[in-house]
Design an enzyme around this catalytic site. Structure first.
Site, PDB file in Angstrom:
ATOM      1  N   GLU A 214      -6.194  -9.574  -2.523  1.00  0.00           N
ATOM      2  CA  GLU A 214      -6.164  -8.225  -3.102  1.00  0.00           C
ATOM      3  C   GLU A 214      -5.303  -8.278  -4.353  1.00  0.00           C
ATOM      4  O   GLU A 214      -4.275  -8.942  -4.370  1.00  0.00           O
ATOM      5  CB  GLU A 214      -5.521  -7.178  -2.174  1.00  0.00           C
ATOM      6  CG  GLU A 214      -6.368  -6.720  -1.041  1.00  0.00           C
ATOM      7  CD  GLU A 214      -5.716  -5.606  -0.207  1.00  0.00           C
ATOM      8  OE1 GLU A 214      -4.951  -4.799  -0.775  1.00  0.00           O
ATOM      9  OE2 GLU A 214      -5.983  -5.562   1.001  1.00  0.00           O
TER      10      GLU A 214
ATOM     11  N   GLU B 146      -2.048  -7.680   5.965  1.00  0.00           N
ATOM     12  CA  GLU B 146      -0.680  -7.213   5.713  1.00  0.00           C
ATOM     13  C   GLU B 146       0.059  -6.821   6.990  1.00  0.00           C
ATOM     14  O   GLU B 146       0.451  -5.658   7.162  1.00  0.00           O
ATOM     15  CB  GLU B 146      -0.702  -6.048   4.718  1.00  0.00           C
ATOM     16  CG  GLU B 146      -1.320  -6.427   3.383  1.00  0.00           C
ATOM     17  CD  GLU B 146      -1.165  -5.349   2.314  1.00  0.00           C
ATOM     18  OE1 GLU B 146      -0.778  -4.213   2.653  1.00  0.00           O
ATOM     19  OE2 GLU B 146      -1.434  -5.644   1.139  1.00  0.00           O
TER      20      GLU B 146
HETATM   21  C1  BG6 Z   1      -2.837  -2.858   0.200  1.00  0.00           C
HETATM   22  C2  BG6 Z   1      -3.695  -2.511   1.378  1.00  0.00           C
HETATM   23  O1  BG6 Z   1      -1.513  -2.788   0.596  1.00  0.00           O
HETATM   24  O2  BG6 Z   1      -2.824  -2.052  -0.903  1.00  0.00           O
HETATM   25  C3  BG6 Z   1      -4.811  -1.528   1.079  1.00  0.00           C
HETATM   26  O3  BG6 Z   1      -4.215  -3.632   2.037  1.00  0.00           O
HETATM   27  C4  BG6 Z   1      -4.310  -0.479   0.103  1.00  0.00           C
HETATM   28  O4  BG6 Z   1      -5.254  -0.979   2.281  1.00  0.00           O
HETATM   29  C5  BG6 Z   1      -3.916  -1.183  -1.192  1.00  0.00           C
HETATM   30  O5  BG6 Z   1      -5.250   0.534  -0.127  1.00  0.00           O
HETATM   31  C6  BG6 Z   1      -3.463  -0.268  -2.303  1.00  0.00           C
HETATM   32  O6  BG6 Z   1      -2.430   0.571  -1.886  1.00  0.00           O
HETATM   33  P1  BG6 Z   1      -2.592   2.152  -1.881  1.00  0.00           P
HETATM   34  O7  BG6 Z   1      -1.519   2.628  -0.974  1.00  0.00           O
HETATM   35  O8  BG6 Z   1      -2.407   2.591  -3.280  1.00  0.00           O
HETATM   36  O9  BG6 Z   1      -3.955   2.437  -1.353  1.00  0.00           O
END
Ligand code: BG6
Length: 474
Positions: A375, A173
């Site tokens: 993800e 990201e």
């Molecule tokens: C993604 C990232 O944006 O979202 C992760 O690569 C992150 O590092 C995940 O943990 C979920 O977002 P958050 O802010 O709820 O942890």
């Protein structure tokens, strides 16, 4: 949960479709000072102001995976996950003189070996928002010496692990640091300077291309295994606007798409940056710090495949004013879709069809590109969650529909020609979420902070096991 009709979607994924877990070093490893690890940006912020972190849980312990990785890889295997993506922490692998830190290297060798033993392939990412603090103090991504330092770190990692690792990624990201640290001022150092954000974005783009170039050189020399691939991971998000857009709304879509999506897609498929975006930036007084020779560097940034992180769509409209109160240019403002279904814990819209829409955009505009969902997941406050009779958190009602609906849209995209090869769920085991710490839980496996980070399956885990073993999204 979805407002979309799911009834006509494909429900079977190809036999060779892989399932895995997405995680990152700084959110899981802990051991923040072991192996001579240097302070990174998150340690710096935690040390400076622990109150900024939910329940004052700073960067120090991750989810204790550094001590429990053998157990965690065994859990992945039991869940039918054949791969996992994590990151090497730059601050652990390299010392403050920019040399390989042998103790840090030994830690990662052991971790990778444990994964292999458990039958889990590790995909390695080199950067997950975690610059060593001393390099940030030297100007971070705006300083060419830091860009070069990253390239040298990447070279060291490829050299050290080049025979072990098949799947590499330069960045996770890369749009997030420019936005969170320099546009919104949400993360340390809390700047609100649009032009600085774009200079940072440009520095990251050069760093990515230099790392890919180092990878290719080392692969040609036999240091990196011949079957290894390199890619980039970004949180691509289809930008939508109102149903009856004005030309100004469409312009907001063009620039949002340009900065967040096309910037990276052009870089990794063509080795260039989108000219329309660079031109508009310049017309608005935002100049990128381009030097002679940069074009040739960026040209080497083309990759073998791509990671697509998807959580939520972006909905934008024309901004009420084209500058903010600090004089920064504004190209778009949020559009609140009246029908949006929200994950209230995280404040993110749930829109599974977005994964399909972006998949089809890639299929149309970048037809050669292979990719995987790197993800996807749902983080919910589970502190007071219901438990089943055997004590497991009962998360079936929200986690199963979320993953099922997204997977069905992925299956549909594949059925229509998308070159998607697999799916990594974010945070299969609950982990530390930056300044949200442990507020929102993503896992199919609970981490009990009151019981020394012990792991326990949530009720949804059985559903995941069924999907990974049958490839049928029931
Ligand atoms: C993604 C990232 O944006 O979202 C992760 O690569 C992150 O590092 C995940 O943990 C979920 O977002 P958050 O802010 O709820 O942890």
């Amino acid at each position: 949960m979805s407002t979309q009709s799911q009834t006509d979607l494909a429900v079977t994924l190809p036999d060779d479709f892989f399932f895995g877990a997405a995680l990152s070093g700084p959110q899981t490893e802990g051991m923040w000072q072991a192996h001579g690890k240097l302070e990174n940006m998150w340690d710096l912020w935690s040390n400076q102001d622990i109150r900024a972190f939910y329940n004052r849980v700073g960067s120090y312990a991750g989810n204790d995976m550094g001590a429990r990785y053998a157990e965690d890889f065994a859990l992945f295997h039991e869940l039918g996950l054949s791969s996992c993506r994590t990151s090497i922490q730059w601050s652990r692998l390299m010392d403050a003189d920019g040399q390989l830190n042998p103790e840090g290297a030994a830690f990662y060798h052991e971790l990778f070996a444990a994964a292999r033993e458990a039958g889990v392939e590790v995909f390695v990412n080199l950067y997950h928002f975690d610059m060593p603090a001393y390099l940030f103090r030297r100007g971070g991504w705006e300083n060419r010496e830091v860009v070069e330092a990253y390239a040298s770190y990447a070279r060291a990692a490829f050299t050290e692990f080049g025979q072990e690792i098949e799947h590499w990624f330069t960045f996770n990201e890369p749009i997030v640091e420019p936005e969170q640290r320099y546009v919104h001022g949400a993360w340390y150092p809390f700047h609100r300077d649009f032009a600085q954000a774009r200079r940072v974005q440009y520095g990251i783009s050069l760093a990515h291309a230099l790392a890919v170039d180092a990878f290719r050189t080392l692969q040609a020399a036999g240091t990196v295994r011949a079957d290894a691939k390199i890619g980039l991971i970004n949180c691509f998000t289809p930008p939508y606007t109102r149903e009856d857009p004005t030309p100004a709304d469409l312009e907001a879509v063009r620039m949002t798409d340009g900065l967040h999506n096309r910037w990276w897609l052009d870089l990794v498929t063509k080795g260039t940056l989108p000219t329309d975006v660079v031109k508009t930036l310049s017309e608005r007084g935002v100049e990128l710090p381009v030097r002679a020779g940069d074009e040739a560097i960026l040209a080497r940034g083309t990759v073998d495949w791509l990671g697509f992180n998807y959580y939520q769509p972006t909905r934008v409209q024309a901004p009420a004013s084209d500058t903010d109160e600090l004089g920064n240019p504004v190209f778009a403002e949020p559009y609140v879709w009246p029908e949006a279904v929200m994950n209230k814990s995280r404040g993110w819209e749930i829109y599974p069809k977005g994964i399909y829409d972006f998949a089809m955009t890639m299929t149309r505009d970048y037809p050669e590109l292979e990719w995987f969902v790197s993800e996807n997941g749902i983080g919910i406050e589970e502190h007071h969650a219901a438990r089943t009779a055997d004590g497991a958190i009962d998360d079936v009602a929200y986690r199963v529909p979320f993953v099922r609906d997204h997977l069905r849209w992925v299956a549909q995209a594949i059925a229509e020609g998308a070159r998607c090869r697999g799916y990594h769920y974010w945070g299969v085991i609950d982990c530390w979420s930056w300044n949200n710490a442990y507020k929102n839980r993503y896992g199919f496996v609970e981490v009990d902070l009151q019981d020394n980070y012990s792991r326990r399956y949530k009720a949804s885990a059985e559903w995941l096991r069924q999907v990974t073993s049958t490839h049928v999204i029931a």
